[in-house]
Design a protein around this motif. Structure first.
Motif, PDB file in Angstrom:
ATOM      1  N   ASP B 132       0.807  -1.206   0.000  1.00 60.34           N
ATOM      2  CA  ASP B 132       0.000   0.000   0.000  1.00 60.34           C
ATOM      3  C   ASP B 132       0.848   1.267   0.000  1.00 60.34           C
ATOM      4  O   ASP B 132       0.792   2.072   0.923  1.00 60.34           O
ATOM      5  CB  ASP B 132      -0.943  -0.028   1.234  1.00 60.34           C
ATOM      6  CG  ASP B 132      -2.014   1.039   1.101  1.00 60.34           C
ATOM      7  OD1 ASP B 132      -2.246   1.489  -0.030  1.00 60.34           O
ATOM      8  OD2 ASP B 132      -2.608   1.411   2.122  1.00 60.34           O
ATOM      9  N   GLY B 133       1.660   1.434  -1.013  1.00 62.50           N
ATOM     10  CA  GLY B 133       2.392   2.688  -1.183  1.00 62.50           C
ATOM     11  C   GLY B 133       3.809   2.693  -0.648  1.00 62.50           C
ATOM     12  O   GLY B 133       4.319   3.748  -0.298  1.00 62.50           O
ATOM     13  N   GLY B 134       4.430   1.552  -0.562  1.00 63.52           N
ATOM     14  CA  GLY B 134       5.841   1.541  -0.225  1.00 63.52           C
ATOM     15  C   GLY B 134       6.138   1.295   1.237  1.00 63.52           C
ATOM     16  O   GLY B 134       5.229   1.167   2.054  1.00 63.52           O
ATOM     17  N   PRO B 135       7.416   1.224   1.563  1.00 62.49           N
ATOM     18  CA  PRO B 135       7.839   0.802   2.897  1.00 62.49           C
ATOM     19  C   PRO B 135       7.621   1.831   4.009  1.00 62.49           C
ATOM     20  O   PRO B 135       7.694   1.475   5.179  1.00 62.49           O
ATOM     21  CB  PRO B 135       9.329   0.503   2.720  1.00 62.49           C
ATOM     22  CG  PRO B 135       9.749   1.295   1.540  1.00 62.49           C
ATOM     23  CD  PRO B 135       8.563   1.389   0.646  1.00 62.49           C
ATOM     24  N   LEU B 136       7.366   3.100   3.650  1.00 62.73           N
ATOM     25  CA  LEU B 136       7.246   4.106   4.704  1.00 62.73           C
ATOM     26  C   LEU B 136       5.817   4.184   5.246  1.00 62.73           C
ATOM     27  O   LEU B 136       4.850   4.038   4.505  1.00 62.73           O
ATOM     28  CB  LEU B 136       7.637   5.486   4.165  1.00 62.73           C
ATOM     29  CG  LEU B 136       9.096   5.688   3.773  1.00 62.73           C
ATOM     30  CD1 LEU B 136       9.293   7.107   3.280  1.00 62.73           C
ATOM     31  CD2 LEU B 136      10.010   5.407   4.940  1.00 62.73           C
TER      32      LEU B 136
END
Lengths: 196, 276
Positions: B132-136
């Protein structure tokens, strides 16, 4: 005109006897400009255009000039001459009349002038003793087969940029392997015979 | 025998001759007028084909310049020097040109919380597709895998502490990176903008605290401290109006999260109006 015969020619040229993947004609643009989808598309459009026009022009030259004078053995030289002149003329005409189209096709047109696929389609037309309409249909559909092959190939190559393959395969080796696999896939169509 | 050879040569020669005549005639009839200045204009442009001007490349910009559709200062790479040459070539008056530079509006990096450790292709777009939108945790945070570093034609971007940083001296303002960043974190700011807000999170303070140690909370301290009314908070994020900013650095000093950065402490305050 016998529509089924035209359909049979078209299907044969696009799938069964695909110019690039089965007859191995036009390999250099196939490998050269297939790194990106949009350049591949530009090249395909130019090929469709030139192969259609070349089929028509060479049919006229062969029927009205070479055959009556029984100069059939000079076919290759005459065809190259006619195709090169035709492409040059069309290029000039496009630059004047349709600059937008010229910009889209411009750099690809001279590239394929004496391409083996273009010459190949002209000679195959003669070998198969096609009529004028059949020649044009064969030329355009063979180019559509080229388009199909190069677009498939370009989309695979675009994805290859993200693929993790061994470093020695970087660049051309992996492209050639990909092309080989595609050609094997097209062998599947070889059993397909629509109308004898 | 000889007759046959001669005949073939004659026919093909005739065919070639006819085609040559047709082509020769056509080149006369279909000649396209070419602007003689085109080559000079093209030579004056940097030739990097970066697309920073908004056109497809240097040739496209040259055509637009000749057609009078583009401003002589349109090339961000060539800057003032190119603009002067072009103005002289085209006989146009030179407009004042503001140099732009790219700014990465995130200073999270190692200070931003992670949902998971990303192992895979070093590419921000690829990472964005996972979880859901990358590791951050922060949806506005720089992933720091350096898609912009790879895209920059001038080697002006590097990744420090997991966040991309632009070297403003090397940056030519071509803004190629702004198109590459999948989170659109990179924005153009004036080159002389010493004070920058290095965050683009619109999350409210409470939410943001949980995901990042440095992001803008929208606390309004900077807004109140600015004597020139240059800072406004919209949707929990400070924004600087560079028309009003005088680079005094008050806000950078007082920002509790230290994300308003005075990038040029040693040069001292400098008015934007002094620029160029």
């Amino acid at each position: 005109m016998d529509l089924t015969r035209l359909f049979s020619i078209a299907l044969g040229a696009i799938l069964i006897e695909n110019f690039v993947l089965v007859k191995f004609l036009g390999i250099c643009p196939f490998l050269g400009v297939s790194k990106k989808m949009d350049t591949a598309l530009g090249m395909s459009m130019a090929v469709i255009f030139v192969m259609g026009a070349a089929s028509a022009a060479t049919w006229c030259v062969n029927t009205w000039l070479l055959t009556p004078l029984s100069l059939g053995y000079m076919r290759t030289v005459a065809f190259i001459l006619v195709i090169a002149a035709l492409v040059q003329l069309v290029e000039m005409f496009l630059q004047k009349a349709a600059p937008a189209l010229y910009n889209a096709l411009g750099i690809y047109l001279p590239l394929i002038t004496t391409n083996c696929a273009v010459l190949g389609v002209a000679i195959l037309n003669v070998d198969n003793a096609y009529s004028f309409l059949e020649s044009v249909v064969y030329g355009v559909t063979a180019a559509l087969g080229f388009t199909l092959a190069i677009l498939l190939f370009a989309s695979v190559r675009e994805r290859l940029t993200f693929a993790d393959y061994p470093a020695p395969f970087e660049g051309f080796p992996i492209a050639l392997i990909t092309a080989g696999l595609l050609a094997m896939a097209f062998m599947g169509f070889s059993g397909l015979k629509v109308f004898p | 025998m000889t007759i046959n050879v001669l005949f073939a040569v004659l026919v093909l020669g005739g065919l070639g001759g006819v085609l040559a005549l047709v082509l020769g005639g056509a080149s006369q009839v279909l000649a396209v007028e070419k602007d003689e200045r085109l080559d000079d204009v093209l030579a004056a442009l940097p030739g990097a084909n970066c697309g920073g001007c908004g056109y497809a490349g240097c040739a496209a910009l040259a055509a637009a310049l000749l057609a009078g559709q583009a401003d002589v200062g349109a090339c961000p790479v060539g800057g003032a020097a190119t603009a002067e040459v072009l103005a002289a070539l085209l006989g146009v008056e030179l407009k004042k040109n503001t140099r732009l530079t790219a700014l990465v509006r995130c200073s999270g990096g190692v200070r931003a919380r992670r949902k998971f450790d990303y192992v895979g292709l070093p590419d921000c777009v690829a990472a964005m597709r996972l979880g859901d939108g990358g590791p951050l945790e922060c949806p506005y945070g720089c992933i720091g895998l350096g898609s912009c570093v790879a895209a920059c034609p001038f080697g002006a971007i590097s990744v420090l502490d997991d966040v991309a940083v632009v070297d403003h001296e090397r940056c030519t303002g071509c803004l190629t990176c702004t198109k590459v960043c999948p989170k659109s974190l990179i924005v153009p700011v004036p080159y002389y903008a010493d004070i920058v807000v290095a965050c683009s999170s619109h999350e409210r303070g409470g939410v943001l605290r949980k995901v990042c140690d440095i992001g803008c909370l929208g606390c309004r301290i900077c807004e109140k401290i600015c004597k020139h009314g240059a800072i406004t908070i919209t949707d929990s994020l400070a924004a600087i109006d560079y028309e009003k900013c005088v680079s005094c650095g008050d806000c950078a000093e007082k920002c509790p999260r230290r994300l308003i950065v005075d990038t040029n402490l040693d040069r001292g305050p400098r008015l934007l109006s002094e620029a160029d």
